[in-house]
Design a protein around this motif. Structure first.
Motif, mmCIF file in Angstrom:
data_model
loop_
_atom_site.group_PDB
_atom_site.id
_atom_site.type_symbol
_atom_site.label_atom_id
_atom_site.label_comp_id
_atom_site.label_asym_id
_atom_site.label_seq_id
_atom_site.Cartn_x
_atom_site.Cartn_y
_atom_site.Cartn_z
ATOM 1 N N MET A 1 -34.325 3.556 -43.196
ATOM 2 C CA MET A 1 -34.927 3.986 -44.449
ATOM 3 C C MET A 1 -36.143 4.850 -44.108
ATOM 4 S SD MET A 1 -36.575 1.689 -47.535
ATOM 5 C CE MET A 1 -35.066 1.097 -48.232
ATOM 6 N N ASP A 2 -36.276 5.972 -44.807
ATOM 7 C CA ASP A 2 -37.415 6.819 -44.493
ATOM 8 C C ASP A 2 -38.683 6.289 -45.157
ATOM 9 O OD1 ASP A 2 -37.187 7.617 -47.124
ATOM 10 O OD2 ASP A 2 -37.201 9.759 -46.683
ATOM 11 N N VAL A 3 -39.796 6.772 -44.695
ATOM 12 C CA VAL A 3 -41.099 6.272 -45.129
ATOM 13 C C VAL A 3 -41.325 6.536 -46.615
ATOM 14 C CG1 VAL A 3 -43.586 6.545 -44.802
ATOM 15 C CG2 VAL A 3 -42.085 6.488 -42.823
ATOM 16 N N ASP A 4 -40.965 7.709 -47.093
ATOM 17 C CA ASP A 4 -41.182 8.040 -48.506
ATOM 18 C C ASP A 4 -40.396 7.103 -49.429
ATOM 19 O OD1 ASP A 4 -42.934 10.104 -47.926
ATOM 20 O OD2 ASP A 4 -41.353 11.634 -47.885
ATOM 21 N N ALA A 5 -39.173 6.811 -49.071
ATOM 22 C CA ALA A 5 -38.362 5.896 -49.878
ATOM 23 C C ALA A 5 -38.954 4.497 -49.857
ATOM 24 C CB ALA A 5 -36.930 5.879 -49.356
ATOM 25 N N ARG A 6 -39.454 4.065 -48.721
ATOM 26 C CA ARG A 6 -40.076 2.741 -48.605
ATOM 27 C C ARG A 6 -41.339 2.660 -49.457
ATOM 28 N NH1 ARG A 6 -39.716 -2.450 -48.284
ATOM 29 N NH2 ARG A 6 -41.230 -3.422 -46.953
ATOM 30 N N ILE A 7 -42.155 3.711 -49.410
ATOM 31 C CA ILE A 7 -43.381 3.750 -50.217
ATOM 32 C C ILE A 7 -43.034 3.727 -51.702
ATOM 33 C CG2 ILE A 7 -45.332 5.215 -50.890
ATOM 34 C CD1 ILE A 7 -45.524 6.042 -47.928
ATOM 35 N N GLU A 8 -42.028 4.485 -52.087
ATOM 36 C CA GLU A 8 -41.596 4.516 -53.478
ATOM 37 C C GLU A 8 -41.115 3.133 -53.939
ATOM 38 O OE1 GLU A 8 -38.114 6.824 -55.758
ATOM 39 O OE2 GLU A 8 -39.458 8.109 -54.571
ATOM 40 N N GLY A 9 -40.370 2.451 -53.088
ATOM 41 C CA GLY A 9 -39.900 1.110 -53.406
ATOM 42 C C GLY A 9 -41.043 0.118 -53.551
#
Length: 125
Positions: A1-9
């Motif tokens: 999972m990329d960092v941006d998707a993790r932050i968004e989650g």
């Protein structure tokens, strides 16, 4: 999972949890701001909020509204009576009584709650 998707989650989870906290605080009466001229302390405001949010505010409910979210030691439960006494004195001139239900807790009569809500609505307008 990329960092941006993790932050968004994670942000979505924070937003969901904040919404739940807001719901719980409203249910406990922690969102009511009494008029400044009543000169209630922050703790007295919370007690008043608990009284507004419930038909009958037990001493335990008041303690929860005032102390339990702070994560610190609670004083003796007798402090609830002290708060109520101080609030009664401050609200007497505004004709907002707090009734004692012996052995159970405290309540604001429905008519007093209605006057408070009207007053808060006028101040908000």
């Amino acid at each position: 999972m990329d960092v941006d998707a993790r932050i968004e989650g994670l942000q979505a989870e924070v937003d969901r949890l904040q919404g739940r906290v807001d719901q719980l605080e409203a249910a406990m009466g922690m969102t009511i701001a009494a008029p400044l001229e009543w000169r209630l302390t922050p703790a007295e405001q919370r007690v008043f909020g608990v009284l507004m949010a419930r038909e009958l505010a037990t001493k335990d409910a008041v303690m929860a509204g005032v102390y339990r979210d702070a994560g610190r030691d609670e004083p003796e439960i007798k402090i609830v009576g002290v708060f109520v006494c101080k609030i009664r004195a401050k609200l007497k001139r505004f004709e907002i009584p707090i009734e004692t239900v012996w052995g159970q807790g405290y309540r604001l009569p429905a008519a007093a709650k209605a006057r408070v809500r009207e007053r808060l609505a006028l101040e908000a307008a």
